[in-house]
Write an enzyme that holds these catalytic residues in place. Structure first.
Site, PDB file in Angstrom:
ATOM      1  N   TYR A   6       6.676  -5.326  -0.608  1.00 14.77           N
ATOM      2  CA  TYR A   6       6.586  -4.418   0.537  1.00 14.77           C
ATOM      3  C   TYR A   6       7.470  -4.780   1.721  1.00 14.77           C
ATOM      4  O   TYR A   6       7.612  -3.980   2.643  1.00 14.77           O
ATOM      5  CB  TYR A   6       5.125  -4.297   0.975  1.00 14.77           C
ATOM      6  CG  TYR A   6       4.296  -3.599  -0.084  1.00 14.77           C
ATOM      7  CD1 TYR A   6       4.348  -2.230  -0.230  1.00 14.77           C
ATOM      8  CD2 TYR A   6       3.502  -4.336  -0.969  1.00 14.77           C
ATOM      9  CE1 TYR A   6       3.616  -1.584  -1.216  1.00 14.77           C
ATOM     10  CE2 TYR A   6       2.770  -3.703  -1.962  1.00 14.77           C
ATOM     11  CZ  TYR A   6       2.826  -2.326  -2.075  1.00 14.77           C
ATOM     12  OH  TYR A   6       2.105  -1.695  -3.065  1.00 14.77           O
ATOM     13  N   PHE A  54      -8.647  -3.056   0.812  1.00 11.50           N
ATOM     14  CA  PHE A  54      -8.687  -1.596   0.668  1.00 11.50           C
ATOM     15  C   PHE A  54      -7.512  -1.138  -0.173  1.00 11.50           C
ATOM     16  O   PHE A  54      -6.629  -1.920  -0.494  1.00 11.50           O
ATOM     17  CB  PHE A  54      -8.689  -0.907   2.046  1.00 11.50           C
ATOM     18  CG  PHE A  54      -7.551  -1.326   2.950  1.00 11.50           C
ATOM     19  CD1 PHE A  54      -6.336  -0.660   2.915  1.00 11.50           C
ATOM     20  CD2 PHE A  54      -7.699  -2.379   3.843  1.00 11.50           C
ATOM     21  CE1 PHE A  54      -5.284  -1.030   3.749  1.00 11.50           C
ATOM     22  CE2 PHE A  54      -6.664  -2.762   4.682  1.00 11.50           C
ATOM     23  CZ  PHE A  54      -5.462  -2.098   4.639  1.00 11.50           C
TER      24      PHE A  54
END
Length: 418
Positions: free
Chosen positions: A128, A418
């Site tokens: 990322y 999450f």
């Protein structure tokens, strides 16, 4: 092989959710097909326009979802965040730029919406950074060797006038949200939890075919106020000599005072038959080891990056947080994604408030937007990043000044995945 141009990347509609869920399960190496009951429960996460897929010949081969979130900045202010999750690419379609296309669409929409940052928990480290995300918090798990800890085995409860009670899931849904709100008003890095989070974590809504109900325990102060909650499980292991060798695994533990944390950890280490406590992911500077007479009894078993942040609006991000000292700093921010690059002057006052605006003044520091994210929550050091070649000083001493402004006395922490 289908050409990249012929693979359709777009938001899904509700009718495509089962195919999207199947592709996500395949990407995460889970059982491909879900029971209808579980699939129906997971539809609660579907928000039009926020679940994206790549389709090749009508088959879903990549998934991406985001949802609205708030992230606590240094000083306690909450900023709107674009929380990224459920990112997969099927093994048949790797290295075709599908994640890049999905990420570009989502971040552009988040910028347009007015989100200040994007967030995610990275399954793998190298992915990322190329999209402007940087690791902004870290997580540490300890395993406590209970017999070695030096705690009094005769302990029967808090010695500060408080009390600990075993409770049910309904009690957690009643007291947990307000307690978490108290935590996130004071702890940088904490993210918001919606009603669905509490239903899923307590089994009222089930995303998995098997739900193993944990034990729940609440700490109340001497005044009767709920100041801590923990959820934990325990195994059933006995040695050859008929000796209990059980391990407690903490699913999550929230304490808004040191007294609450101390009492909850002391309780977990006092349960009969338990010889080890695995703490779950905590802040790297958690007080836990020093609650024990012998801190060495808490051995680090995991230490890794956790919450990654991508800044979408430099001005609002820097103005949302507070600062440790007065000062001024000009930052040259590079952003290959074209969302937040530019030159900005940060002015911090003695009362901790900060203002930020674009400027044409000469920069003091040059850095990528991903490195700015690692500095923003106060965990990383600009001096360290400069030594690593990830921040460039344009003025001698600027990195040290950045540390004086940005670093915090306690490390940020995100308790959620999450």
């Amino acid at each position: 092989m289908t050409s990249r141009a012929d693979i359709d990347v777009r938001p899904i509609d509700a009718s495509e959710f089962p195919d999207w869920q199947r592709a996500m399960n395949i990407g995460f190496l889970h059982r491909p097909t879900l029971d209808e009951e579980i699939l129906d429960a997971r539809r609660a996460q579907f928000t039009p326009g926020r679940s994206t897929a790549a389709f090749d010949g009508g088959r879903c081969v990549a998934t991406f979802r985001s949802f609205a979130q708030e992230l606590t900045a240094v000083g306690g202010a909450a900023v709107p965040a674009d929380a990224v999750t459920n990112v997969t690419v099927s093994p048949t379609h790797r290295r075709r730029g599908l994640l890049t296309r999905m990420m570009a669409q989502d971040l552009a929409a988040a910028k347009e919406r007015g989100d200040v940052v994007a967030t995610l928990i990275a399954a793998e480290y190298p992915i990322y950074g190329r999209y402007g995300f940087g690791p902004a918090t870290w997580a540490t798990e300890w395993t406590i060797d209970v017999p070695r800890a030096g705690l009094d085995p005769r302990w029967a409860g808090p010695e500060d006038g408080g009390r600990i009670d075993l409770v049910d899931a309904e009690d957690v849904r009643k007291h947990g949200p307000e307690l978490h709100e108290r935590l996130r008003r004071s702890q940088p890095g904490v993210v918001s939890r919606d009603e669905l989070w509490w239903k899923v974590t307590t089994g009222a809504v089930r995303f998995h075919a098997t739900f193993h109900e944990p034990y729940y325990v609440i700490y109340r102060s001497a005044s009767g106020e709920v100041e801590g909650i923990a959820a934990y499980t325990a195994d059933d292991k006995w040695g050859d000599g008929k000796q209990p060798l059980n391990t407690v695994r903490v699913k999550w533990l929230t304490g808004v005072t040191p007294a609450a944390e101390r009492a909850l950890w002391r309780y977990l280490c006092s349960i009969d038959w338990v010889v080890a406590v695995k703490t779950g992911y905590r802040a790297p500077d958690d007080l836990l080891p020093h609650f024990l007479p012998d801190p060495r009894a808490a051995a680090v078993t995991t230490h890794a990056d956790w919450l990654w942040v991508r800044i979408l609006d430099v001005v609002r991000a820097l103005e949302a947080r507070t600062y440790e000292a007065a000062g001024s700093l000009v930052l040259e921010v590079a952003d290959a994604g074209g969302l937040a690059g530019g030159r900005y002057r940060l002015e911090a006052s003695a009362d901790g408030a900060g203002t930020c605006a674009p400027t044409t003044d000469n920069p003091d520091l040059s850095l990528d937007v991903a490195e700015l994210a690692t500095l923003w929550l106060g965990d990383e050091s600009a001096v360290r990043l400069a030594a690593l070649g990830r921040v460039r000083e344009e003025r001698a001493g600027a990195a040290r000044q950045a540390d004086a402004l940005l670093r915090t006395s306690r490390r940020p922490w995100c308790p959620d995945i999450f």
